[in-house]
Design a protein around this motif. Structure first.
Motif, short mmCIF file in Angstrom:
data_model
loop_
_atom_site.label_atom_id
_atom_site.label_comp_id
_atom_site.label_asym_id
_atom_site.label_seq_id
_atom_site.Cartn_x
_atom_site.Cartn_y
_atom_site.Cartn_z
N GLY A 109 23.23 40.91 12.45
CA GLY A 109 22.69 40.94 13.80
C GLY A 109 23.70 41.43 14.81
O GLY A 109 24.54 42.27 14.51
N LYS A 110 23.65 40.86 16.04
CA LYS A 110 24.44 41.36 17.16
C LYS A 110 25.94 41.29 16.94
O LYS A 110 26.69 42.05 17.51
N GLU A 111 26.37 40.34 16.10
CA GLU A 111 27.81 40.22 15.92
C GLU A 111 28.40 41.49 15.32
O GLU A 111 29.58 41.78 15.49
N ALA A 112 27.56 42.25 14.59
CA ALA A 112 28.04 43.48 13.99
C ALA A 112 28.13 44.61 15.02
O ALA A 112 28.69 45.67 14.75
N GLN A 113 27.56 44.36 16.23
CA GLN A 113 27.45 45.40 17.25
C GLN A 113 28.77 46.07 17.58
O GLN A 113 28.87 47.29 17.63
N ASP A 114 29.81 45.24 17.78
CA ASP A 114 31.11 45.80 18.14
C ASP A 114 31.63 46.74 17.06
O ASP A 114 32.21 47.77 17.36
N TYR A 115 31.43 46.35 15.79
CA TYR A 115 31.93 47.18 14.70
C TYR A 115 31.16 48.50 14.66
O TYR A 115 31.71 49.55 14.36
N ILE A 116 29.85 48.42 14.94
CA ILE A 116 29.02 49.63 14.95
C ILE A 116 29.46 50.54 16.09
O ILE A 116 29.74 51.72 15.89
N ASP A 117 29.58 49.95 17.29
CA ASP A 117 29.97 50.74 18.46
C ASP A 117 31.35 51.35 18.28
O ASP A 117 31.64 52.44 18.78
N GLY A 315 7.73 25.76 12.83
CA GLY A 315 7.14 27.10 12.79
C GLY A 315 8.07 28.18 13.28
O GLY A 315 7.70 29.35 13.35
N ILE A 316 9.29 27.79 13.66
CA ILE A 316 10.28 28.79 14.09
C ILE A 316 11.50 28.64 13.20
O ILE A 316 11.98 27.54 12.95
N TYR A 317 11.99 29.77 12.72
CA TYR A 317 13.15 29.76 11.82
C TYR A 317 14.32 30.39 12.57
O TYR A 317 14.36 31.59 12.80
N ASP A 318 15.28 29.54 13.00
CA ASP A 318 16.46 30.02 13.72
C ASP A 318 17.47 30.47 12.67
O ASP A 318 18.18 29.66 12.10
N PHE A 319 17.51 31.77 12.42
CA PHE A 319 18.27 32.22 11.25
C PHE A 319 19.68 32.70 11.59
O PHE A 319 19.98 33.09 12.71
N LEU A 320 20.53 32.62 10.58
CA LEU A 320 21.78 33.33 10.60
C LEU A 320 21.99 33.81 9.18
O LEU A 320 21.53 33.18 8.24
N ALA A 321 22.60 34.95 9.05
CA ALA A 321 22.78 35.50 7.71
C ALA A 321 24.15 36.10 7.59
O ALA A 321 24.71 36.61 8.56
N ASP A 322 24.72 35.99 6.42
CA ASP A 322 25.93 36.72 6.13
C ASP A 322 25.53 38.07 5.59
O ASP A 322 24.53 38.19 4.86
N SER A 323 26.28 39.08 5.95
CA SER A 323 25.94 40.40 5.44
C SER A 323 27.23 41.16 5.19
O SER A 323 28.30 40.74 5.62
N PHE A 324 27.08 42.26 4.48
CA PHE A 324 28.25 43.08 4.17
C PHE A 324 28.02 44.50 4.62
O PHE A 324 26.88 44.98 4.69
N HIS A 392 25.84 31.70 15.79
CA HIS A 392 26.22 32.30 14.51
C HIS A 392 25.97 33.80 14.47
O HIS A 392 25.72 34.38 13.41
N GLY A 393 26.01 34.43 15.64
CA GLY A 393 26.14 35.87 15.70
C GLY A 393 24.91 36.71 15.45
O GLY A 393 25.00 37.92 15.41
N ALA A 394 23.73 36.06 15.26
CA ALA A 394 22.55 36.88 14.99
C ALA A 394 22.01 37.47 16.28
O ALA A 394 21.60 38.63 16.32
N ALA A 395 22.02 36.67 17.35
CA ALA A 395 21.41 37.13 18.60
C ALA A 395 22.44 37.49 19.66
O ALA A 395 22.13 38.16 20.63
N ALA A 396 23.67 37.05 19.50
CA ALA A 396 24.69 37.26 20.52
C ALA A 396 25.86 38.06 19.95
O ALA A 396 26.26 37.85 18.81
N THR A 397 26.41 38.97 20.77
CA THR A 397 27.61 39.69 20.35
C THR A 397 28.79 38.72 20.36
O THR A 397 28.69 37.61 20.90
N ILE A 398 29.91 39.16 19.81
CA ILE A 398 31.09 38.29 19.76
C ILE A 398 31.46 37.83 21.17
O ILE A 398 31.71 36.66 21.41
N GLN A 399 31.44 38.76 22.12
CA GLN A 399 31.83 38.41 23.49
C GLN A 399 30.83 37.48 24.15
O GLN A 399 31.22 36.55 24.86
N GLN A 400 29.54 37.73 23.92
CA GLN A 400 28.52 36.82 24.49
C GLN A 400 28.68 35.43 23.89
O GLN A 400 28.58 34.42 24.59
N GLY A 401 28.91 35.38 22.58
CA GLY A 401 29.12 34.09 21.93
C GLY A 401 30.32 33.36 22.50
O GLY A 401 30.25 32.16 22.80
N ASN A 402 31.42 34.09 22.70
CA ASN A 402 32.62 33.47 23.26
C ASN A 402 32.36 32.94 24.67
O ASN A 402 32.76 31.83 25.02
#
Lengths: 434, 299
Positions: A109-117, A315-324, A392-402
């Motif tokens: 999710g969003k946590e990967a944004q910085d690496y992508i940018d 009925g709502i699944y607040d997800f976080l996932a590890d990815s590579f 856990h970084g799915a919806a927020a970037t590292i900076q937003q999370g911080n």
């Protein structure tokens, strides 16, 4: 006398040459590493923060699958012994220095944004085709990973963040129902906490850990108060962070914090959960990495503890996932590809998740050998609305999370009055603006 | 030719260290200053994938204008004052007691010095337990100890106080460094020739007069060195804070912790600006001392 001087001069010169030689030596090796072999899959360096407990065991399983599927690929563990935070610092240092691992762990999710940018991870959309992954991950999940039609990471496992855990003996003592821990609304939950506080004053109604655990709790309250759509809207601008419903959610969060242990700020998630095991606390909101701890204490769901979606989030699944990812400039591209194949394969996801306690991101895996909790979570994952976790970084970037962590800590260490609440809301609105 | 012979070998000898210092200290300071004047606030800007510009002293103004950073600076000031006063007091007291040639001097000396051998992180974890904020029924650590010895009124929330939480961090720091200051002062006491004490006694000075007028004045260089060492140590406080509480706990934030936090989010420009601010504060402390010693040397 003269001779000593010459000797000294020679010594100094030798030192200089020595250091200079070392310098060039280092550069030449790192240089060859970078341009390295891109065709043969001789090894793969994997950077994760899975270094202890069930996570480390899971990584071992993945390593086993790799050896089976790709006997000629040598696994190199680039992991570090610190937790996620410092791990990310080290990773960023290596990426910036041009000495990247072949593949690294990142929250989907969003946590990967910085690496992508920053152009540090490669587009792996082609691998989704190659490994046949497009039909097997839920569409909601794929949508969250997709950016401008491209996907940059492949998920290995999925956790649920919005789970309420309850200690049955403590509920009994307070005269609360012990068959179901689901509360239809946050207000119902607050009423139950109130009841525990009156009936058993020595018990902590709701245990919580340090800053990140408090943010974790807050996000589940936001989901309950705003609903899946409203909550998702917080991250694309369609829900106003300054809105009245956010204020209500924050007010209820403040109320919940008043039922928690005051020594919370010095803890990670385990000690507060241990309070439930020791009969010193009634409830805890935490992700579903908890069962590993409960199992190791020989506790049984239904007799010792209960789990349910956190209050108001059925009925709502607040997800976080590890990815590579596959790193740009990876020395062993084929090795990285082999690793991505392993972590996304049926064998890999089955072996890994069974040990780690999370559920496979694939929906085509036979779960009959998984635990009862995992089976129920996998069912929900298929049918529920999926929202992304802030902490856990799915919806927020590292900076937003911080920024969220900083604002929440400032709030929960204050008197949590109206002014502090307004400041928290303003800080959150600023963090997610633009 | 003789001039050449006189100067070149020494220069060659010191040049390795000069070059290393030049690169790893002064060049990097220069690099930090440069970084702190840019708008590199994210990873993509750092790697060059996104543009950045020169903002001059903008980052410094932002920091000093931010309420949160001022909170960190206030914490740092409070911590520094408490830490220096505490360590100087206990260090001096212990040195003075030991100077009276107690029988078990060796034992006490090791006992007081021992905390310094414990790493700050290990000490921090132990103090995290001791400084548990729970009170009353659930109290543990120091609060429980206070209850047991009948000093229940001393129970408090330690690091959880917004205004004085940092003072709780100063306690383990004082515990760790007092022994070191003791060693400095003890060496100072022992460096004073016995003849001076004897001469004072012959002149009819009382014991405390000997201390007041003969010994203490001779200890002032030691005290000054101790002050400088403690001062620059306290400005860099980081490891104790993150092991007693955590990186993002608001009550115990200090500039060095902020620096780590900004770096974690890829905001290298702001992190560099904090580093330079800390460097300037240390300079304010060190430069007068250097001038002072340089003058003394000349005399």
């Amino acid at each position: 006398m003269r001779r000593t001087r010459i000797l000294a001069a020679l010594g100094a010169a030798a030192l200089l040459v020595g250091t200079a030689a070392c310098g060039t030596d280092d550069e030449s090796t790192s240089g060859s590493d970078n341009t390295g072999d891109t065709t043969s899959a001789t090894e793969v360096e994997v950077f994760t923060w899975w270094t202890a407990g069930s996570e480390a065991l899971g990584l071992e399983q993945l390593q086993g699958v790799l050896t089976e599927k790709y006997p000629d690929v040598e696994f190199i563990n680039g992991g570090i012994t610190q937790g996620g935070g410092s791990g990310k610092d080290l990773l960023q240092t290596r990426l910036a220095a041009g000495q990247p691992p072949d593949t690294f762990q990142v929250h989907a999710g969003k946590e990967a944004q910085d690496y992508i940018d920053a152009g540090q991870v490669e587009d792996v959309t082609d691998l989704y085709e190659k490994f046949g992954l497009n039909g097997v991950f839920p569409q909601d999940l794929i949508d969250m990973l997709t950016q401008d039609g491209k996907i940059y990471t492949i998920p290995s496992n999925v956790h649920r963040a919005n789970v309420l855990w309850a200690a049955i003996p403590v509920l009994e003592a307070a005269g609360l129902p012990t068959d179901n821990a689901y509360f239809a609304s946050v207000d119902d939950f607050i009423a139950a906490l109130e009841k525990i506080k009156t009936a058993t004053p020595d018990i902590v109604p709701l245990s919580v850990g340090g800053t990140w655990c408090q943010v974790h709790l807050l996000e589940t309250i936001l989901i309950a108060e705003l609903g899946a759509e409203g909550y998702n809207g917080l991250f694309d601008g369609s829900t106003d962070w300054n809105g009245a419903n956010v204020t209500t959610a924050l007010t209820k969060f403040a109320k919940l914090m008043s039922f928690t242990n005051i020594d919370r700020d010095s803890f990670d998630w385990e000690p507060p959960m241990q309070m439930l095991l020791d009969g010193k606390a009634a409830f805890n909101v935490m992700g579903d990495w908890v069962p590993a701890l409960l199992d190791s204490n020989d506790l049984v769901a239904g007799t010792d503890y209960l789990y349910a979606p956190s209050p108001g989030t059925e009925g709502i699944y607040d997800f976080l996932a590890d990815s590579f990812s596959r790193t740009v400039g990876a020395p062993h591209k084929a090795g990285a590809e082999a690793w991505l194949d392993v972590i996304s394969s049926v064998e890999g996801q089955t072996a890994f998740n069974k040990v780690k306690g999370s559920i496979p991101a694939r929906t085509d895996i036979d779960l009959s050998s998984f635990s009862e909790y995992q089976q129920s979570a996998a069912d929900s994952f298929k049918s529920d609305a999926i929202v992304g976790s802030i902490q856990h970084g799915a919806a927020a970037t590292i900076q937003q999370g911080n920024a969220t962590n900083d604002a929440v800590s400032k709030f929960t260490t204050s008197s949590m009055d109206a002014d502090a609440l307004a400041a928290l809301q303003a800080a959150l609105a600023a963090a997610y603006a633009g | 030719m003789t001039r050449f012979k006189r100067y070149v070998p020494p220069i060659l000898l010191i040049s390795p260290s000069l070059i290393l210092m030049g690169i790893f200290v002064y060049y990097l300071i220069f690099g930090s200053v440069q970084l702190s004047t840019t708008s590199i606030h994210t990873f993509p800007q750092f790697t060059g994938a996104r543009p950045h510009e020169n903002v001059g002293i903008g980052n410094y103004l932002d920091l000093l204008g931010s309420e949160d950073f001022r909170h960190s600076l206030k914490n740092l000031l409070l911590y520094t004052v408490l830490f220096i006063v505490g360590t100087m007091f206990f260090g001096f007291l212990w040195a003075w007691l030991l100077d009276r040639r107690s029988k078990a001097e060796g034992i006490f000396r090791s006992l007081y010095l021992f905390p310094m051998a414990v790493s700050s992180v290990a000490a921090g974890v132990v103090w995290r337990w001791l400084l548990n904020a729970n009170q009353g029924q659930r109290a543990s650590g120091l609060n429980r100890l206070f209850q047991t010895v009948g000093l229940g009124f001393l129970e408090n929330g330690w690091t959880t106080s917004v205004d004085f939480g940092i003072a709780a961090i100063a306690m383990p720091a004082i515990w760790q460094m007092s022994g070191y200051v003791m060693a400095l002062f003890l060496a100072g006491f022992r460096g004073i020739p016995n003849e001076l004490r004897e001469a004072a006694r012959v002149d009819g000075a009382k014991e405390w007069q000997i201390y007041r007028h003969v010994l203490f004045p001779q200890l002032s260089p030691v005290a000054l060195s101790a002050l400088i060492i403690l001062g620059h140590m306290s400005l860099k406080v980081f490891d104790l804070i993150v092991s007693v509480t955590d990186y993002r706990v608001y009550t115990t934030k200090a500039p060095a912790v902020d620096m780590a936090n900004y770096m974690n989010g890829g905001d290298y420009a702001t992190a560099a600006a904090i580093g330079i601010i800390l460097l300037l504060v240390v300079l304010v402390l060190i430069v007068p001392y250097l001038i002072h010693t340089a003058r003394e040397d000349r005399q």
